[in-house]
Enzyme design. Sequence first.
Site, PDB file in Angstrom:
ATOM      1  N   ILE A 190      30.806  23.982  -4.497  1.00 16.62           N
ATOM      2  CA  ILE A 190      31.048  23.138  -5.674  1.00 16.62           C
ATOM      3  C   ILE A 190      30.332  21.807  -5.478  1.00 16.62           C
ATOM      4  O   ILE A 190      29.965  21.451  -4.357  1.00 16.62           O
ATOM      5  CB  ILE A 190      32.558  22.862  -5.913  1.00 16.62           C
ATOM      6  CG1 ILE A 190      33.159  22.097  -4.724  1.00 16.62           C
ATOM      7  CG2 ILE A 190      33.327  24.141  -6.178  1.00 16.62           C
ATOM      8  CD1 ILE A 190      34.535  21.508  -5.014  1.00 16.62           C
ATOM      9  N   VAL A 289      26.704  19.288  -2.173  1.00 15.50           N
ATOM     10  CA  VAL A 289      27.342  20.598  -2.307  1.00 15.50           C
ATOM     11  C   VAL A 289      28.405  20.814  -1.234  1.00 15.50           C
ATOM     12  O   VAL A 289      28.098  20.808  -0.046  1.00 15.50           O
ATOM     13  CB  VAL A 289      26.295  21.723  -2.230  1.00 15.50           C
ATOM     14  CG1 VAL A 289      26.926  23.052  -2.602  1.00 15.50           C
ATOM     15  CG2 VAL A 289      25.102  21.426  -3.115  1.00 15.50           C
ATOM     16  N   SER A 290      29.635  21.007  -1.664  1.00 19.28           N
ATOM     17  CA  SER A 290      30.755  21.163  -0.738  1.00 19.28           C
ATOM     18  C   SER A 290      31.225  22.617  -0.697  1.00 19.28           C
ATOM     19  O   SER A 290      31.207  23.309  -1.712  1.00 19.28           O
ATOM     20  CB  SER A 290      31.917  20.275  -1.211  1.00 19.28           C
ATOM     21  OG  SER A 290      33.100  20.603  -0.513  1.00 19.28           O
ATOM     22  N   PRO A 291      31.685  23.085   0.484  1.00 15.60           N
ATOM     23  CA  PRO A 291      32.276  24.422   0.577  1.00 15.60           C
ATOM     24  C   PRO A 291      33.777  24.400   0.258  1.00 15.60           C
ATOM     25  O   PRO A 291      34.410  25.449   0.251  1.00 15.60           O
ATOM     26  CB  PRO A 291      32.059  24.771   2.047  1.00 15.60           C
ATOM     27  CG  PRO A 291      32.198  23.453   2.751  1.00 15.60           C
ATOM     28  CD  PRO A 291      31.635  22.411   1.798  1.00 15.60           C
TER      29      PRO A 291
END
Length: 709
Positions: A190, A289-291
């Site tokens: 996300i 962008v993060s996991p």
Amino acid sequence: MMIKLFTIIVILLSLAQLHNAVKIEISEHIKMDDSSYEIGTGIYDITGPAAETGMMGYAMPGQVTGGIHFRLRARAFVFVDGSNNRAVYVSTDSCMIFQAVKITVVQKLQELYGPNLYTTDNVLLSGTHTHSGPGGYSMYALYGITTLGFYRQNFDTIVDGIVQAIVKAHNSVAPARMLASESFLLDSNINRSPTAYLNNPAEERAQYEYDVDKNITVFRIEDLSGNPIAALSFFAVHCTSMNNTNHLISGDNKGYASYLWEKHQNGNSSRPGVGPFIAAFGQSNEGDVSPNTAGAFCPDGTPCAPDSTCNGKNEGCIARGPGKDMFESTQIIARNQFEKALSMFESADIPISGGINYRHTYLPMTNITVTPPFSSGAENATTCRAAMGYSFAAGTTDGPGAFDFTQGDNSTSGNPFWNFISKFIAVPTEEQKQCQSPKPILIDVGLTKPYPWTPDVIPIQIITIGQIVLCAVPGEFTTMSGRRLRDTVREVISQSIENPIVLVAGLANTYSGYIATFEEFEVQRYEGASTIFGPHTLGAYQQEFAKLAQSIVKGTTVPPGPTPRNLTDHTFFLLPPVIVDEAPNGDKFGSLYADAKTAYQTGDTVSVVFYGANPRNNFMIESSFLTVDYQESDGSWSTILVDGDWDTKFYWKMHDLAQSLITIEWTIDPTNTIPGNYRITHTGYAKPNPFSDNLVQYNGVSQTFSVSN
Ligand SMILES: *[C@@H]1O[C@H](CO)[C@@H](O)[C@H](O)[C@H]1NC(C)=O
Ligand SMILES: *[C@@H]1O[C@H](CO)[C@@H](O)[C@H](O)[C@H]1NC(C)=O
Ligand SMILES: *[C@@H]1O[C@H](CO)[C@@H](O)[C@H](O)[C@H]1NC(C)=O
Ligand SMILES: *[C@@H]1O[C@H](CO)[C@@H](O)[C@H](O)[C@H]1NC(C)=O
Ligand SMILES: *[C@@H]1O[C@H](CO)[C@@H](O)[C@H](O)[C@H]1NC(C)=O
Ligand SMILES: *[C@@H]1O[C@H](CO)[C@@H](O)[C@H](O)[C@H]1NC(C)=O
Ligand SMILES: *[C@@H]1O[C@H](CO)[C@@H](O)[C@H](O)[C@H]1NC(C)=O
């Protein structure tokens, strides 16, 4: 060329039933047609100090190593085309590649193979961006603040491991071919700065369904009989599934995805990091962008405000998920990447063909004139001397900073501590303030004396292998920055390469912070604040990458650019060495502090505590601090797990000043563990004498215990 290839496929199909000898003859035709390469692969351990060392990524004082969850690796690929052009790609389980790492690796390769085979130009080193590896391997001060400087042995471990992986790849070069597959992976990333993304032009955003790249690209490398040799994939997502409370060395989601795939292919009983099959999950444009796909929440469980704060403060706003804790989150994001990539690997059908080409140049990045169309509307624009904005100290929702800052805050009346520090370091000039506007400058890292705290001579590089176009970027491109760069390069390179697969290889060759778009820079969230060369940083990269691509199209050379500063003799390190290891009175190193129980069931966690020594004495490279052993029917012991495995955890803790307690945990996997008798062993090196550097190896063994279903 198309017709010729088609003919060969038809011949191949019709001869599929025939004798081996015929196949060999055919494959030589393929080689002449440039759709066949020689490829070698190699993997090597790069796990550094597992105690007391600041971890690289969250810049969080106090987040120091205290053990190993699983080991870090370098995974190398050597590609050779039919005309003997050669290129190297290495993905390392490290937060990023620093300049001195790249330079030293190339220097060592040239000592081994002479000046021409492996060079600055054809070697591409990339980091997976795990935030759970030991730091201190940058010679530039900013990236050493939380590690107390430059840790020579960790640097050497990473450099030597990369060199060893490339040597293995060099030695295993053999005829091979490559097939590509492109697809989308949902539910695994996300955007963590959506408000910055939203500042990009609406028409541009309208071209994309998502505010992050869901694209995943997989290359299948196989021998000429179709047997898999290796996998190489690219997907943009931060390796921050493990959060900033973690003290165990870990490859995070990409490292574990590699582990899963290598086990899958090499067999469940294979040792991690041994091969022969390797699977690299290369990093791409993961800047924003993060996991942590559940999103960012406040301590009371409500979603954070749009500026990523809770009641006006950033500390409490933390992203999480999708798992119940960080270990499960790592597993889920890893498994998503692995399973998707595996299915793409099995159906990969885009043949890679064409020669190998590369261009590399160093840019004087503080002072690039950016001209239209890359200057974001200005006639001409320029990059700036490096500076960090206030939001840098605020951190992100993946790891909020330890100080009271708010992302997007452009006021200079911030935290008194950092205000004090920043004035002490360097007072920005009026010209610098204007160049970096609207960034309020926290640290003028380019102006520090005697050396700037961040690099200013920055490498860019393109390597093409057939229609694969790898753009090596020296930092963290955000989603939209990556898209713009790929578009720029694709437009130029398409003049000579049909249907190019243009990829951003992130955190490569040098680290210089983030690269946000001009519009994202205006918003000054963490990524914009950490875009150190000013609002036109991305424009400068687009312009200069276009020149590299142009040079490949035209077959011209590019100037090498200025020489980067050599800081080898100008580093500092404040972490004291291990003075002495003490065993408790009357006991030896390796003796038991708390033994295992006598019986366990699958699903349980076995725990054994040893009196040991500081793991900084010897990193046990290509070896292990522990084994889990199974007792065979003849009474002998076979090792089933080591410290590179997911199911084990190795914890180090200081005890009574100079003693070390080593805790080894094994969570017994119910799907994969044979009932029977087991034991756990621990091996390490101790420094028993404070006046001698002599190290002694020691061993410890638990009692034998049973495991039943
Ligand atoms: C990547 O995704 C974009 C949409 O976001 C799409 O236009 C593009 O074709 C994709 N590229 C590849 C190589 O799959
Ligand atoms: C390997 O282990 C996994 C579970 O960890 C299991 O699903 C799989 O069947 C095993 N494969 C083999 C070949 O034993
Ligand atoms: C990190 O994850 C753990 C769960 O594994 C959780 O308890 C903790 O609150 C998280 N901390 C931060 C700062 O994200
Ligand atoms: C910037 O570059 C220009 C030429 O491109 C040069 O005249 C100028 O001295 C440079 N400034 C700095 C500070 O390096
Ligand atoms: C912009 O920069 C280019 C390249 O340095 C130069 O040729 C051109 O004259 C400049 N244009 C203006 C308007 O300054
Ligand atoms: C700070 O941001 C506000 C809007 O958020 C703007 O009005 C103001 O001009 C900015 N100040 C500086 C110094 O950039
Ligand atoms: C950098 O300096 C060190 C020590 O002075 C030297 O050994 C090394 O070769 C230099 N590196 C390069 C690339 O010049």
